[in-house]
Scaffold this active site. Structure first.
Site, PDB file in Angstrom:
ATOM      1  N   SER A  26       0.826  -1.205   0.000  1.00  0.00           N
ATOM      2  CA  SER A  26       0.000   0.000   0.000  1.00  0.00           C
ATOM      3  C   SER A  26       0.862   1.257   0.000  1.00  0.00           C
ATOM      4  CB  SER A  26      -0.893   0.004   1.239  1.00  0.00           C
ATOM      5  OG  SER A  26      -1.643   1.195   1.280  1.00  0.00           O
ATOM      6  N   ASN A  74       8.989   9.195   4.284  1.00  0.00           N
ATOM      7  CA  ASN A  74       7.775   9.844   3.793  1.00  0.00           C
ATOM      8  C   ASN A  74       6.905  10.275   4.949  1.00  0.00           C
ATOM      9  OD1 ASN A  74       4.847   8.552   3.778  1.00  0.00           O
ATOM     10  ND2 ASN A  74       6.307   6.839   3.817  1.00  0.00           N
ATOM     11  N   ILE A  76       3.539  11.368   3.989  1.00  0.00           N
ATOM     12  CA  ILE A  76       2.399  11.692   3.118  1.00  0.00           C
ATOM     13  C   ILE A  76       1.174  12.045   3.971  1.00  0.00           C
ATOM     14  CG2 ILE A  76       0.871  10.821   1.273  1.00  0.00           C
ATOM     15  CD1 ILE A  76       3.793  10.989   0.337  1.00  0.00           C
ATOM     16  N   CYS A 134       0.625   3.607  10.981  1.00  0.00           N
ATOM     17  CA  CYS A 134       1.172   4.744  10.226  1.00  0.00           C
ATOM     18  C   CYS A 134       1.809   5.747  11.179  1.00  0.00           C
ATOM     19  CB  CYS A 134       0.088   5.443   9.411  1.00  0.00           C
ATOM     20  SG  CYS A 134       0.761   6.856   8.534  1.00  0.00           S
ATOM     21  N   ILE A 197       6.682  -5.072   7.945  1.00  0.00           N
ATOM     22  CA  ILE A 197       6.458  -3.964   8.832  1.00  0.00           C
ATOM     23  C   ILE A 197       5.995  -2.727   8.055  1.00  0.00           C
ATOM     24  CG2 ILE A 197       8.187  -4.648  10.541  1.00  0.00           C
ATOM     25  CD1 ILE A 197      10.177  -2.725   9.317  1.00  0.00           C
ATOM     26  N   ASN A 198       5.447  -1.790   8.802  1.00  0.00           N
ATOM     27  CA  ASN A 198       5.218  -0.460   8.246  1.00  0.00           C
ATOM     28  C   ASN A 198       6.543   0.315   8.371  1.00  0.00           C
ATOM     29  OD1 ASN A 198       3.951   1.945   7.329  1.00  0.00           O
ATOM     30  ND2 ASN A 198       2.036   1.274   8.252  1.00  0.00           N
ATOM     31  N   GLY A 250      11.998  -3.059   2.530  1.00  0.00           N
ATOM     32  CA  GLY A 250      13.240  -3.153   1.780  1.00  0.00           C
ATOM     33  C   GLY A 250      13.357  -4.340   0.848  1.00  0.00           C
TER      34      GLY A 250
HETATM   35  C1  LIG Z   1       5.169   6.939  -0.203  1.00  0.00           C
HETATM   36  C2  LIG Z   1       4.677   5.858   0.720  1.00  0.00           C
HETATM   37  C3  LIG Z   1       3.310   5.801   1.055  1.00  0.00           C
HETATM   38  C4  LIG Z   1       2.848   4.802   1.913  1.00  0.00           C
HETATM   39  N1  LIG Z   1       1.498   4.737   2.189  1.00  0.00           N
HETATM   40  C5  LIG Z   1       1.031   3.723   2.964  1.00  0.00           C
HETATM   41  C6  LIG Z   1      -0.377   3.574   3.215  1.00  0.00           C
HETATM   42  O1  LIG Z   1      -1.220   4.327   2.728  1.00  0.00           O
HETATM   43  N2  LIG Z   1      -0.782   2.550   4.021  1.00  0.00           N
HETATM   44  C7  LIG Z   1       0.127   1.666   4.580  1.00  0.00           C
HETATM   45  O2  LIG Z   1      -0.277   0.747   5.311  1.00  0.00           O
HETATM   46  N3  LIG Z   1       1.453   1.771   4.326  1.00  0.00           N
HETATM   47  C8  LIG Z   1       1.909   2.766   3.549  1.00  0.00           C
HETATM   48  N4  LIG Z   1       3.255   2.860   3.290  1.00  0.00           N
HETATM   49  C9  LIG Z   1       4.178   1.882   3.909  1.00  0.00           C
HETATM   50  C10 LIG Z   1       4.528   0.753   2.935  1.00  0.00           C
HETATM   51  O3  LIG Z   1       3.383   0.029   2.522  1.00  0.00           O
HETATM   52  C11 LIG Z   1       5.539  -0.230   3.578  1.00  0.00           C
HETATM   53  O4  LIG Z   1       4.994  -0.776   4.757  1.00  0.00           O
HETATM   54  C12 LIG Z   1       6.869   0.430   3.942  1.00  0.00           C
HETATM   55  O5  LIG Z   1       7.223   1.421   3.026  1.00  0.00           O
HETATM   56  C13 LIG Z   1       8.000  -0.606   4.041  1.00  0.00           C
HETATM   57  O6  LIG Z   1       8.154  -1.326   2.849  1.00  0.00           O
HETATM   58  P1  LIG Z   1       9.202  -0.894   1.686  1.00  0.00           P
HETATM   59  O7  LIG Z   1      10.543  -0.780   2.332  1.00  0.00           O
HETATM   60  O8  LIG Z   1       9.104  -1.996   0.687  1.00  0.00           O
HETATM   61  O9  LIG Z   1       8.720   0.418   1.156  1.00  0.00           O
HETATM   62  C14 LIG Z   1       3.753   3.852   2.446  1.00  0.00           C
HETATM   63  C15 LIG Z   1       5.124   3.913   2.104  1.00  0.00           C
HETATM   64  C16 LIG Z   1       5.584   4.893   1.252  1.00  0.00           C
HETATM   65  C17 LIG Z   1       7.053   4.923   0.900  1.00  0.00           C
END
Ligand SMILES: Cc1cc2nc3c(=O)[nH]c(=O)nc-3n(C[C@H](O)[C@H](O)[C@H](O)COP(=O)(O)O)c2cc1C
Length: 310
Positions: A26, A74, A76, A134, A197-198, A250
């Site tokens: 997401s 981020n 957002i 979040c 994880i988030n 990651g």
């Molecule tokens: C730009 C951005 C927006 C995100 N928005 C959401 C969101 O709306 N809901 C959510 O559960 N996680 C959100 N995430 C978190 C990601 O889904 C994920 O948990 C986190 O980035 C770790 O994974 P990654 O290292 O693959 O990015 C967001 C991450 C990024 C970078």
């Protein structure tokens, strides 16, 4: 000549059978179709859309994204179009591709999560993911819910019953004293799976202006720097509960995905990687398939939790 058998990449998450273990996380895959010129959503195990709230949310002021220490921070603030608009104008289009689609849910109160779940319960959505982690909200919600086991239990139970049978994943935060307490609570509350994880609360400093780089001051760190932290938490949860774990944090390459699967994840999600290379989820799927072929392993699920720690 004997034909080499294609390895089985399908994975089971509760009642869902995903065609492969690579899911768009997401937040970086929009509402499902924005990247379809690069990644047909139906080629992935599933797509999880941007967090949806009851009403549209504006998100935080700019700047709200900054690269830092090999990752991304981020803030957002969960800007989104609101659940009604998503159901009315987007859901059918993404479902028409044949993709498996999950809706990420956010609310300012426990009741709001249940209301959003109820709105989605009678739609063609395939599953829900409760974002209780979040780090970018100034108002109550997000992380403050996910860090409290009792609130997490109540929120999950209410959403599960409002979802009327739809699978419900719960996305947990990384910064808690004992992740297994939360994991057991959401399992007890009826969650189908845990996403982990988030992002990790973080900040960056603009040394010229002597100010935080982000208008929100703090944000959430994602990408390669958080992978080792995520791997440990996924392993701990996989040992503590019986429901499937979706590992993320990651994942950029098929080797990253394999690490998560070996520590106990049933599938992985990819977030930041998609922003850097939209084709990366397809490359991970191909890499996993080639790895299984080269190792003569018939199915990806045979690798789940196969790490030897003793
Ligand atoms: C730009 C951005 C927006 C995100 N928005 C959401 C969101 O709306 N809901 C959510 O559960 N996680 C959100 N995430 C978190 C990601 O889904 C994920 O948990 C986190 O980035 C770790 O994974 P990654 O290292 O693959 O990015 C967001 C991450 C990024 C970078």
């Amino acid at each position: 000549m004997t034909q080499e058998k294609t390895p089985d990449l399908t994975v089971k998450i509760g009642p869902l059978v995903l065609k492969n273990p690579v899911i768009a996380a997401s937040g970086t895959f929009g509402y499902g179709l924005e990247l379809s010129d690069f990644v047909p959503p139906e080629s992935l195990g599933a797509v999880i859309v941007k967090g949806l709230s009851l009403e549209p949310w504006p998100g935080n002021p700019l700047p709200r994204l900054v690269e830092s220490s090999g990752g991304l921070i981020n803030a957002i603030g969960l800007e989104n179009m609101g659940v009604e608009e998503f159901i009315k104008n987007h859901l059918d289009k993404i479902k028409a591709t044949g993709a498996t689609v999950g809706a990420n849910i956010i609310g300012r109160t426990v009741e709001e999560y249940a209301q959003v779940a109820k709105c989605l319960a009678k739609t063609p959505i395939d599953f829900l993911e409760l974002n209780v982690s979040c780090p970018n909200l100034s108002t109550p919600g997000g992380l403050s819910f996910g860090s409290d086991p009792e609130i997490c239990f109540k929120l999950t139970s209410m959403a599960v019953s409002a979802a009327s049978g739809l699978p419900v994943f719960v996305k947990l935060p990384p910064l808690v004293t004992d992740i297994t307490i939360l994991a057991k609570k959401v399992e007890e509350a009826g969650a189908t799976a845990i996403s982990l994880i988030n992002t990790i609360p973080a900040m960056s400093v603009d040394i010229i202006n002597k100010r935080p780089t982000l208008a929100h001051v703090t944000g959430g760190l994602s990408g390669p720097p958080i992978k080792p932290i995520a791997l440990r938490l996924v392993m701990l949860c996989a040992q503590a509960v019986n429901i499937p774990i979706l590992g993320l944090g990651g994942v950029f390459t098929y080797q990253d995905a394999l690490e998560f699967i070996l520590v106990g994840a049933s599938a992985v999600q990819m977030g930041t990687a998609v922003l850097i290379d939209p084709l990366s989820p397809l490359k991970v799927i191909e890499g996993l398939s080639n790895y299984l072929k080269s190792q003569k392993i018939s199915s990806i699920s045979l690798l789940k939790g196969q790490i030897q720690t003793a």
